[in-house]
Write a protein that holds these residues in place. Sequence first.
Motif, mmCIF file in Angstrom:
data_model
loop_
_atom_site.group_PDB
_atom_site.id
_atom_site.type_symbol
_atom_site.label_atom_id
_atom_site.label_comp_id
_atom_site.label_asym_id
_atom_site.label_seq_id
_atom_site.Cartn_x
_atom_site.Cartn_y
_atom_site.Cartn_z
ATOM 1 N N VAL A 52 -8.639 8.577 15.667
ATOM 2 C CA VAL A 52 -8.141 8.844 14.315
ATOM 3 C C VAL A 52 -7.687 7.539 13.656
ATOM 4 C CG1 VAL A 52 -6.280 9.917 12.996
ATOM 5 C CG2 VAL A 52 -7.513 11.252 14.726
ATOM 6 N N ALA A 53 -7.013 6.708 14.427
ATOM 7 C CA ALA A 53 -6.538 5.426 13.898
ATOM 8 C C ALA A 53 -7.696 4.510 13.509
ATOM 9 C CB ALA A 53 -5.651 4.740 14.933
ATOM 10 N N ASP A 54 -8.863 4.711 14.125
ATOM 11 C CA ASP A 54 -10.034 3.900 13.803
ATOM 12 C C ASP A 54 -10.745 4.363 12.535
ATOM 13 O OD1 ASP A 54 -9.662 2.301 16.024
ATOM 14 O OD2 ASP A 54 -10.998 3.481 17.316
ATOM 15 N N GLY A 55 -10.312 5.497 11.987
ATOM 16 C CA GLY A 55 -10.874 5.967 10.732
ATOM 17 C C GLY A 55 -12.159 6.759 10.835
ATOM 18 N N VAL A 56 -12.529 7.199 12.031
ATOM 19 C CA VAL A 56 -13.759 7.985 12.181
ATOM 20 C C VAL A 56 -13.469 9.461 12.438
ATOM 21 C CG1 VAL A 56 -15.184 6.052 12.941
ATOM 22 C CG2 VAL A 56 -13.902 7.372 14.634
ATOM 23 N N LEU A 57 -12.184 9.792 12.514
ATOM 24 C CA LEU A 57 -11.777 11.163 12.779
ATOM 25 C C LEU A 57 -10.507 11.435 11.995
ATOM 26 C CD1 LEU A 57 -12.894 13.402 14.744
ATOM 27 C CD2 LEU A 57 -11.149 12.669 16.366
ATOM 28 N N ASP A 58 -10.410 12.630 11.414
ATOM 29 C CA ASP A 58 -9.197 13.057 10.719
ATOM 30 C C ASP A 58 -8.550 14.199 11.492
ATOM 31 O OD1 ASP A 58 -9.134 11.340 8.543
ATOM 32 O OD2 ASP A 58 -10.374 12.654 7.291
ATOM 33 N N ARG A 59 -7.224 14.232 11.445
ATOM 34 C CA ARG A 59 -6.521 15.411 11.948
ATOM 35 C C ARG A 59 -6.159 16.260 10.739
ATOM 36 N NH1 ARG A 59 -2.495 16.032 17.034
ATOM 37 N NH2 ARG A 59 -1.985 18.227 16.720
ATOM 38 N N VAL A 60 -6.767 17.439 10.660
ATOM 39 C CA VAL A 60 -6.547 18.359 9.556
ATOM 40 C C VAL A 60 -5.860 19.596 10.120
ATOM 41 C CG1 VAL A 60 -7.616 19.667 7.700
ATOM 42 C CG2 VAL A 60 -8.633 17.501 8.433
ATOM 43 N N GLY A 61 -4.552 19.658 9.952
ATOM 44 C CA GLY A 61 -3.801 20.755 10.564
ATOM 45 C C GLY A 61 -3.900 20.664 12.075
ATOM 46 N N ASP A 62 -4.394 21.721 12.686
ATOM 47 C CA ASP A 62 -4.503 21.747 14.143
ATOM 48 C C ASP A 62 -5.917 21.432 14.610
ATOM 49 O OD1 ASP A 62 -5.795 24.009 13.298
ATOM 50 O OD2 ASP A 62 -4.797 25.383 14.696
ATOM 51 N N ARG A 63 -6.721 20.813 13.732
ATOM 52 C CA ARG A 63 -8.116 20.521 14.073
ATOM 53 C C ARG A 63 -8.455 19.048 13.856
ATOM 54 N NH1 ARG A 63 -11.852 24.818 14.517
ATOM 55 N NH2 ARG A 63 -10.787 26.828 14.538
#
Length: 413
Positions: A382-393
């Motif tokens: 997530v910190a690398d910017g290729v994944l988002d945390r959207v709520g519990d997903r």
Amino acid sequence: MSTRLTEPTARAFELPDDALDGVGSRPFGVYVHVPFCATRCGYCDFNTYTAGELGTSASPQSWLEGLRRELDAGAAMLGRQGRAVPVAQTVFVGGGTPSLLGGEGLAQVLGAVRSSFGLAPGAEVTTESNPESTSPEFFATILDAGYTRVSLGMQSAAPHVLRVLDRTHTPGRAVAAAREARAAGFAHVNLDMIYGTPGERDEDLDATLDAVLSADVDHVSAYSLIVEDGTALARKVRRGELPAPDDDVLAARYERIDARLTDAGLHWYEVSNWAKDEVDSASGATGDSRCRHNIGYWDGGDWWGAGPGAHSHVGGVRWWNVKHPARYADELASGVLPVAGSEVLTAEDRHVERVMLVLRLRSGLPVADLRADEVAAAERVVADGVLDRVGDRLVLTARGRLLADGVIRDILG
């Protein structure tokens, strides 16, 4: 992946009782593989055969007779010991070239599914089709038979790109076929694209996208060209006659496709698939144009794969059929399922597969599906910017979709 493999004889194959527990409570679909093609495309490594390759060893009629036997045997197996036979919520007829069977042939295929597993109310029923073997009469016949969705292989609108791919259809035929399908009454029509073919230019991709959008389809699948070992295309690349696809070019083409389709109201729901949300002007109800059959695969549902080389999955057991149509028909005629091998997925296998498949979906992967070490790895991604945390997903970002395989590897370790 570590799996417990078995290589049963066809006579020995039987699903264990624990695999049958819960059948019917999970999504259930039927896949039918049609192994026939008029010609072989240079990039294709699917289990397909031309008439010249088969000779007199197999025919559409012997295949259809075998298909009926397999579907009946499958329903009997899943419904054994008083269990309710699962009803097909989705059917997908693929290949190969299913449209070579003609409208009446495809009606017989769906009839075989109906008489064995049955069709649920509102079932999604898809057939793949080559644009050159379709017509207004073909679409009217299969619509009347109960098909609800058509997937057409377009690949490209550029003649020189189609030549590299050894595609035989004329460039404008796919769009014409899509319009004929819509005119016949099909609400759901997909066009397949392939991008990154050697010699494809930006303007060729734009022309293809222009053509796709002019067809008013509600679904588009776009796949980067993969050079598969053993194909004519692979041999040309190995000899230096064609360059291998360039990763940077593929990434740029994907971004171009995504931007154009999104602007046109087609939204990604899986890394390689875009669908239109349709709103009924009278009722305000929103329709779903996503391919429900494929979602069943990605969400870990059950399916019976019928036909030569087809793969099936029920309750954590996966198996696959013999590949040659003649052997397929012969084994079924002798009263046995044509199973070439099977594997029982371990808990770890199923976990890995869930992460690999569900993370490719726009709906994302529930964080609760990950172990503690994988959650920590996901937070780094997530910190690398290729994944988002959207709520519990966890949901792939636009950049993450370009690097999906690497993101999955990073999470799984």
